[in-house]
Write a protein that holds these residues in place. Sequence first.
Motif, PDB file in Angstrom:
ATOM      1  N   GLU A  56      35.978 -98.256 -88.004  1.00 17.07           N
ATOM      2  CA  GLU A  56      35.770 -96.855 -88.342  1.00 17.07           C
ATOM      3  C   GLU A  56      35.540 -96.664 -89.836  1.00 17.07           C
ATOM      4  O   GLU A  56      35.009 -95.640 -90.251  1.00 17.07           O
ATOM      5  N   THR A  57      35.951 -97.616 -90.643  1.00 16.41           N
ATOM      6  CA  THR A  57      35.793 -97.530 -92.092  1.00 16.41           C
ATOM      7  C   THR A  57      34.729 -98.520 -92.535  1.00 16.41           C
ATOM      8  O   THR A  57      34.661 -99.634 -92.036  1.00 16.41           O
ATOM      9  N   SER A  58      33.885 -98.110 -93.472  1.00 18.85           N
ATOM     10  CA  SER A  58      32.826 -98.981 -93.969  1.00 18.85           C
ATOM     11  C   SER A  58      32.878 -99.020 -95.497  1.00 18.85           C
ATOM     12  O   SER A  58      33.569 -98.234 -96.135  1.00 18.85           O
ATOM     13  N   ARG A  60      28.304-106.117 -90.550  1.00 18.12           N
ATOM     14  CA  ARG A  60      26.979-105.662 -90.124  1.00 18.12           C
ATOM     15  C   ARG A  60      26.504-104.576 -91.083  1.00 18.12           C
ATOM     16  O   ARG A  60      27.319-103.937 -91.757  1.00 18.12           O
ATOM     17  N   ILE A  61      25.222-104.383 -91.143  1.00 18.74           N
ATOM     18  CA  ILE A  61      24.679-103.278 -91.935  1.00 18.74           C
ATOM     19  C   ILE A  61      24.777-102.032 -91.070  1.00 18.74           C
ATOM     20  O   ILE A  61      24.221-101.980 -89.970  1.00 18.74           O
ATOM     21  N   VAL A  62      25.507-101.043 -91.548  1.00 19.97           N
ATOM     22  CA  VAL A  62      25.658 -99.781 -90.838  1.00 19.97           C
ATOM     23  C   VAL A  62      24.453 -98.897 -91.122  1.00 19.97           C
ATOM     24  O   VAL A  62      23.867 -98.308 -90.218  1.00 19.97           O
ATOM     25  N   SER A  63      24.078 -98.821 -92.406  1.00 23.01           N
ATOM     26  CA  SER A  63      22.901 -98.046 -92.784  1.00 23.01           C
ATOM     27  C   SER A  63      22.464 -98.443 -94.181  1.00 23.01           C
ATOM     28  O   SER A  63      23.241 -98.991 -94.957  1.00 23.01           O
ATOM     29  N   GLU A  64      21.212 -98.188 -94.468  1.00 27.92           N
ATOM     30  CA  GLU A  64      20.657 -98.356 -95.811  1.00 27.92           C
ATOM     31  C   GLU A  64      19.786 -97.142 -96.064  1.00 27.92           C
ATOM     32  O   GLU A  64      19.140 -96.637 -95.160  1.00 27.92           O
ATOM     33  N   GLY A  65      19.788 -96.699 -97.298  1.00 27.79           N
ATOM     34  CA  GLY A  65      18.951 -95.555 -97.607  1.00 27.79           C
ATOM     35  C   GLY A  65      18.773 -95.383 -99.090  1.00 27.79           C
ATOM     36  O   GLY A  65      19.375 -96.087 -99.904  1.00 27.79           O
ATOM     37  N   SER A  66      17.933 -94.429 -99.432  1.00 25.48           N
ATOM     38  CA  SER A  66      17.713 -94.116-100.839  1.00 25.48           C
ATOM     39  C   SER A  66      17.314 -92.660-100.962  1.00 25.48           C
ATOM     40  O   SER A  66      16.808 -92.042-100.022  1.00 25.48           O
ATOM     41  N   LEU A  67      17.574 -92.136-102.138  1.00 30.26           N
ATOM     42  CA  LEU A  67      17.186 -90.778-102.499  1.00 30.26           C
ATOM     43  C   LEU A  67      16.792 -90.853-103.960  1.00 30.26           C
ATOM     44  O   LEU A  67      17.649 -91.033-104.822  1.00 30.26           O
ATOM     45  N   TRP A 104      28.473-109.816 -98.021  1.00 30.35           N
ATOM     46  CA  TRP A 104      29.285-109.180 -96.977  1.00 30.35           C
ATOM     47  C   TRP A 104      28.763-109.476 -95.576  1.00 30.35           C
ATOM     48  O   TRP A 104      29.544-109.630 -94.638  1.00 30.35           O
ATOM     49  N   THR A 105      27.445-109.582 -95.415  1.00 25.86           N
ATOM     50  CA  THR A 105      26.903-109.818 -94.072  1.00 25.86           C
ATOM     51  C   THR A 105      26.873-111.302 -93.714  1.00 25.86           C
ATOM     52  O   THR A 105      27.256-111.678 -92.610  1.00 25.86           O
ATOM     53  N   GLU A 106      26.458-112.152 -94.641  1.00 25.26           N
ATOM     54  CA  GLU A 106      26.313-113.571 -94.328  1.00 25.26           C
ATOM     55  C   GLU A 106      27.628-114.338 -94.398  1.00 25.26           C
ATOM     56  O   GLU A 106      27.852-115.255 -93.622  1.00 25.26           O
ATOM     57  N   LYS A 107      28.486-113.990 -95.336  1.00 24.68           N
ATOM     58  CA  LYS A 107      29.723-114.754 -95.501  1.00 24.68           C
ATOM     59  C   LYS A 107      30.912-114.123 -94.797  1.00 24.68           C
ATOM     60  O   LYS A 107      31.790-114.824 -94.315  1.00 24.68           O
ATOM     61  N   VAL A 150      27.998-101.258 -95.238  1.00 28.51           N
ATOM     62  CA  VAL A 150      28.324-102.429 -94.422  1.00 28.51           C
ATOM     63  C   VAL A 150      29.737-102.286 -93.876  1.00 28.51           C
ATOM     64  O   VAL A 150      30.558-101.547 -94.426  1.00 28.51           O
ATOM     65  N   GLY A 151      30.013-102.998 -92.800  1.00 30.97           N
ATOM     66  CA  GLY A 151      31.364-102.970 -92.244  1.00 30.97           C
ATOM     67  C   GLY A 151      31.509-103.919 -91.074  1.00 30.97           C
ATOM     68  O   GLY A 151      30.512-104.386 -90.514  1.00 30.97           O
TER      69      GLY A 151
END
Length: 124
Positions: free
Chosen positions: A50-52, A29-36, A22-25, A44-45
């Motif tokens: 407004e939508t990701s 952009r990466i909107v956020s990354e996280g983990s729990l 999604w980012t390279e092709k 990504v979006g």
Amino acid sequence: MIRKVGQIMLYVNDQDKSRDFWTEKLGFRIVSEGSLGEMKWIEVGPADAETSIVLHNKELVARMSPGLNLGTPSLMFFTDDLDRLYGDLKNKNVNVGEIVTMPTGRVFNFSDDEDNYFAVMERQ
């Protein structure tokens, strides 16, 4: 009342490979990354959208939420320059279908590296 679509969940086999697609092709952009705990997400979006799309690990989600529909959503993206995007994706070895003219505009399909299919329509 609902006023917009915020996020679309996309369940994938390889989150990092999908993020790269999604980012390279697609130029997202990466909107956020996280983990729990063991749950990891990558959002990504397109720039200023407004939508990701949130990429989730399909196997983990299936274990945590049995019965959840993990199928690929049918997504239609819009572009101002269909021909340029089509050529760019072909040059990046993205699997793209033929451009077809529909009553609502010209459109083509493409697939990610996991063979999930999406569509793009030209909107001016």
